[in-house]
Scaffold this active site. Structure first.
Site, PDB file in Angstrom:
ATOM      1  N   LYS A  47       2.820   6.664   5.308  1.00  0.00           N
ATOM      2  CA  LYS A  47       2.057   5.603   4.637  1.00  0.00           C
ATOM      3  C   LYS A  47       2.637   4.260   5.030  1.00  0.00           C
ATOM      4  CE  LYS A  47      -1.291   4.012   2.434  1.00  0.00           C
ATOM      5  NZ  LYS A  47      -1.296   3.019   3.525  1.00  0.00           N
ATOM      6  N   LYS A  61      -0.162   3.779  -2.592  1.00  0.00           N
ATOM      7  CA  LYS A  61      -1.189   4.814  -2.491  1.00  0.00           C
ATOM      8  C   LYS A  61      -0.611   6.221  -2.439  1.00  0.00           C
ATOM      9  CE  LYS A  61      -4.730   1.858  -0.331  1.00  0.00           C
ATOM     10  NZ  LYS A  61      -3.999   0.598  -0.059  1.00  0.00           N
ATOM     11  N   SER A  91      -5.485   3.461   4.678  1.00  0.00           N
ATOM     12  CA  SER A  91      -5.134   2.505   3.625  1.00  0.00           C
ATOM     13  C   SER A  91      -6.366   1.780   3.083  1.00  0.00           C
ATOM     14  CB  SER A  91      -4.106   1.493   4.136  1.00  0.00           C
ATOM     15  OG  SER A  91      -3.283   1.042   3.073  1.00  0.00           O
ATOM     16  N   SER A 128       0.793  -1.237   0.000  1.00  0.00           N
ATOM     17  CA  SER A 128       0.000   0.000   0.000  1.00  0.00           C
ATOM     18  C   SER A 128       0.818   1.277   0.000  1.00  0.00           C
ATOM     19  CB  SER A 128      -0.959   0.015   1.197  1.00  0.00           C
ATOM     20  OG  SER A 128      -2.040  -0.856   0.964  1.00  0.00           O
TER      21      SER A 128
END
Length: 314
Positions: free
Chosen positions: A233, A72, A126, A69
């Protein structure tokens, strides 16, 4: 006195001569962390001063690996650079292609949310359905969104990177720790990404039908003022391990930290702490035996794949 002299030397090397340190590592594929920097549980890592793409520390920093992820962050960058209105209501449509991994979501198909809030929950929590919806709602369509992700990576000089989906659910999304420093620096220029990715808690409001859902940040460090996290993140896939990219305050400096492929849920946060202490004092720290064994196994697997690839090309 000895501890302070070591700390001074480390800070001099890191904050005054980052290009020299990076040059010694660039292209090596493997950096001896015991000599060059802190001991880390993460198999691949990179550290740089915010705004600079020159590494002050790298560990397998040019190895292309699944990034889960962390993807993203690029998704957010493409969304903002598309200039699509953030106050537009987006529809959460049923996926037009199957997800590469478990894509469970609490969001109801057919409901709507403003693009700004969809982007927020994709970054902070997420939310995979949110990331998919951002790509599906791209002015040029889903496929054009993936093309834009790869075009942006190329323009940033991310030569070890490719994207096939906007969520990170596919293990075919690949990047290097060094490339992700470039991505984080580019993303940090957008106040929306900085704000949304570091939101601690958020109650999302949906319509058609009207309902609300609570979301929490996947990085516990955003709740600690001492870290001064400015961008964050996390990511996880079985193929990618535990991952974290972050901009945070370390000893009075804003530092980009990229940590890829750790064994435990909290291992990336532990590594961030080891990096912070190393920058402060030169202390290399220790990692658990299980993490060391995991790293040895993953390095052996990566090297085996690389050897097989070279053999096939010869």
């Amino acid at each position: 006195m000895y501890r302070k002299s070591i700390a001074g030397l480390v800070l001099l090397l890191i904050f005054s001569l980052p290009v020299v340190v990076h040059a010694a590592q660039k292209g090596s594929g493997n950096v001896d962390a015991d000599i060059q920097g802190p001991n880390l549980a993460s198999v691949n890592a990179a550290v740089a001063l915010a705004g600079s793409n020159d590494l002050v520390f790298g560990k397998n920093a040019d190895r292309s690996v699944p990034i889960a992820s962390i993807t993203k962050v690029m998704t957010a960058l493409v969304v903002l650079e598309s200039l699509a209105p953030l106050d537009e209501w987006l529809v959460f449509q049923k996926r037009h292609t199957p997800a590469a991994a478990n894509a469970y979501s609490r969001i109801r198909i057919g409901s709507q949310m403003r693009r700004a809030d969809v982007l927020r929950i994709a970054l902070m929590s997420s939310e995979n359905f949110a990331a998919y919806t951002l790509a599906r709602s791209h002015p040029g369509g889903f496929d054009a969104f993936i093309e834009a992700m790869n075009a942006k990576a190329k323009s940033l000089g991310m030569t070890g990177t490719r994207f096939v989906d906007p969520t990170g659910l596919s293990a075919e999304n690949l990047s290097t720790a060094g490339d992700l420093v470039r991505l984080v620096n580019a993303a940090s220029k957008h106040p929306e990404i900085r704000e949304y990715s570091t939101t601690g808690y958020f109650i999302g409001q949906f319509r058609k039908p009207g309902y609300s859902l609570s979301f929490g940040n996947t990085n516990a460090l955003v709740h600690r003022e001492s870290w001064g996290v400015g961008l964050s993140k996390t990511g996880y896939l079985s193929e990618a391990g535990r991952c974290l990219v972050m901009v945070s305050n370390m000893n009075g400096r804003q530092v980009v930290t990229v940590l890829l492929d750790s064994l435990g849920t909290r291992s990336p946060m532990g590594d961030a702490g080891r990096i912070k202490r190393w920058l402060d004092s030169g202390a290399k720290g220790q990692v658990a035996e299980a993490a060391r064994q995991y790293a040895q196994q993953k390095n052996a697997a990566y090297n085996s794949v690389a050897h097989s690839t070279r053999a096939a090309l010869d």
